[in-house]
Design a protein around this motif. Sequence first.
Motif, PDB file in Angstrom:
ATOM      1  N   LYS A 164       0.833  -1.210   0.000  1.00  0.00           N
ATOM      2  CA  LYS A 164       0.000   0.000   0.000  1.00  0.00           C
ATOM      3  C   LYS A 164       0.867   1.258   0.000  1.00  0.00           C
TER       4      LYS A 164
ATOM      5  N   ALA B 156       1.322   4.301  -2.788  1.00  0.00           N
ATOM      6  CA  ALA B 156       1.250   5.718  -2.433  1.00  0.00           C
ATOM      7  C   ALA B 156       2.501   6.457  -2.901  1.00  0.00           C
TER       8      ALA B 156
ATOM      9  N   ASP C  99      -0.699   7.696   7.847  1.00  0.00           N
ATOM     10  CA  ASP C  99      -1.904   6.878   7.747  1.00  0.00           C
ATOM     11  C   ASP C  99      -3.101   7.788   7.953  1.00  0.00           C
ATOM     12  N   LYS C 100      -4.157   7.557   7.200  1.00  0.00           N
ATOM     13  CA  LYS C 100      -5.401   8.312   7.358  1.00  0.00           C
ATOM     14  C   LYS C 100      -6.479   7.366   7.890  1.00  0.00           C
TER      15      LYS C 100
ATOM     16  N   ASP D 290     -10.659   6.888   9.364  1.00  0.00           N
ATOM     17  CA  ASP D 290     -12.006   7.464   9.334  1.00  0.00           C
ATOM     18  C   ASP D 290     -12.439   7.798  10.763  1.00  0.00           C
TER      19      ASP D 290
ATOM     20  N   THR E 123      -7.990   3.966   6.409  1.00  0.00           N
ATOM     21  CA  THR E 123      -8.657   4.122   5.112  1.00  0.00           C
ATOM     22  C   THR E 123      -7.718   4.505   3.980  1.00  0.00           C
ATOM     23  N   ASN E 124      -6.606   5.158   4.295  1.00  0.00           N
ATOM     24  CA  ASN E 124      -5.765   5.684   3.224  1.00  0.00           C
ATOM     25  C   ASN E 124      -4.303   5.715   3.658  1.00  0.00           C
TER      26      ASN E 124
ATOM     27  N   LYS F 276      -0.623   7.625   2.824  1.00  0.00           N
ATOM     28  CA  LYS F 276      -0.026   8.786   2.179  1.00  0.00           C
ATOM     29  C   LYS F 276       1.486   8.644   2.203  1.00  0.00           C
TER      30      LYS F 276
END
Length: 82
Positions: free
Chosen positions: A9, A13, A47-48, A50, A56-57, A59
């Motif tokens: 992941k 990114a 790290d993002k 929710d 969730t995401n 970066k």
Amino acid sequence: MLKHLYLTKYKQAMLKEFNSLIDYKTFEYKEHTNNKKLVLLIWVYADKFDKDGFLTNFKARLVARGDLYKTKEETYAITLVA
């Protein structure tokens, strides 16, 4: 980072960030010569989550290592304090 659980992941990114830098013509490739200084770069990851705390995401940002360089103003200010 190479042993991170979400390595793939973060690689995605990083590729997305790198491609956007190339698309916006932020930099260009040059041959390195010994008479020019290099700007050192580092990857910064985030790290993002929710609102429920689920991941969730991913970066990745490529940033210059500005902390390694001093300007004349910084040197002057340091000598005044001493």
